[in-house]
Motif scaffolding. Structure first.
Motif, short mmCIF file in Angstrom:
data_model
loop_
_atom_site.label_atom_id
_atom_site.label_comp_id
_atom_site.label_asym_id
_atom_site.label_seq_id
_atom_site.Cartn_x
_atom_site.Cartn_y
_atom_site.Cartn_z
N THR A 16 103.80 -14.44 -24.16
CA THR A 16 103.37 -15.43 -23.16
C THR A 16 103.06 -16.74 -23.87
N GLY A 17 103.08 -17.80 -23.11
CA GLY A 17 102.68 -19.09 -23.65
C GLY A 17 101.23 -19.07 -24.11
N THR A 21 100.11 -19.85 -27.96
CA THR A 21 99.15 -20.93 -28.25
C THR A 21 98.01 -20.42 -29.13
N ARG A 22 97.56 -19.20 -28.87
CA ARG A 22 96.47 -18.62 -29.66
C ARG A 22 96.92 -18.16 -31.04
N TYR A 23 98.18 -17.75 -31.16
CA TYR A 23 98.67 -17.17 -32.42
C TYR A 23 99.97 -17.82 -32.89
N MET A 69 107.90 -24.70 -31.08
CA MET A 69 107.34 -24.04 -32.27
C MET A 69 108.43 -23.54 -33.22
N THR A 70 109.58 -23.14 -32.67
CA THR A 70 110.59 -22.46 -33.48
C THR A 70 111.98 -23.08 -33.40
N GLY A 138 99.08 -6.10 -28.80
CA GLY A 138 97.63 -6.22 -28.85
C GLY A 138 96.88 -4.96 -28.47
N SER A 139 97.60 -3.86 -28.25
CA SER A 139 96.92 -2.63 -27.85
C SER A 139 96.25 -1.96 -29.05
#
Length: 183
Positions: A16-17, A21-23, A69-70, A138-139
């Motif tokens: 997700t966006g 943004t967080r990572y 970003m990429t 993230g699990s």
């Protein structure tokens, strides 16, 4: 990433966006390691509840962020929650995306544990050639299960490939489960 490298396999990360943004360092690592990046919407919303314009904004928002970003122009889209219908597919197609669904759900997000993830996937009734396995980065137990899960799948004769190497890009139909069939 080290576990995937150990097994010499590439995967597809639907992001997700918000997560990107967080990572941002994780996005760079995924990209530089040669894995697929797929669009999972800007904010992980239920796509079938959105207007056509809002669907477009969800897809475009994530797309533009990852591209900035990429440099990657993603073309794989997985609707959050697996919540898609013909309208979602049409909007995604209009944006140059192939809509992807899974057929083996690890349920890793329910935090049942390492053994449950391994058993649930490796013994899943749908597991077969062409299966798309749903795991979440993230699990709680996914990372701990991954090495053993990949070993189990390899022992059953499966090769792990990114979704981009698995799907048909033309002359196909989708059934109600999201599985592609060559025309």
């Amino acid at each position: 990433m080290a576990i995937l490298e150990k097994h010499n396999c590439k995967a597809t990360f639907f992001v997700t966006g918000d997560w990107a943004t967080r990572y941002p360092e994780a996005i760079q690592l995924i990209h530089k390691s040669g894995h697929d990046l797929g669009n999972h919407g800007a904010n992980h919303k239920h796509m079938t509840n959105l207007s056509a314009k809002e669907k477009q904004e969800e897809i475009e928002g994530c797309h533009q962020l990852i591209k900035s970003m990429t440099g990657v122009d993603m073309d794989l889209f997985r609707a959050p929650y697996g919540d898609y219908n013909e309208s979602v597919i049409m909007v995604a197609n209009a944006k140059g995306y192939y809509t992807i669904q899974w057929d083996v759900d690890s349920l890793d997000w329910k935090d049942y544990g390492v053994d449950d993830i391994i058993s649930r996937v490796s013994n899943h009734k749908n597991l077969g050639n062409g299966s798309i396995i749903l795991l979440h980065n993230g699990s709680k137990y996914t990372c701990d299960a991954l090495d053993s899960l990949l070993t189990e799948l390899e022992n059953k004769g499966y090769s792990i490939v990114p979704v981009s190497e698995l799907i048909y890009r033309e002359s196909y139909t989708l059934d109600h489960t999201g599985r592609q069939f060559k025309q």
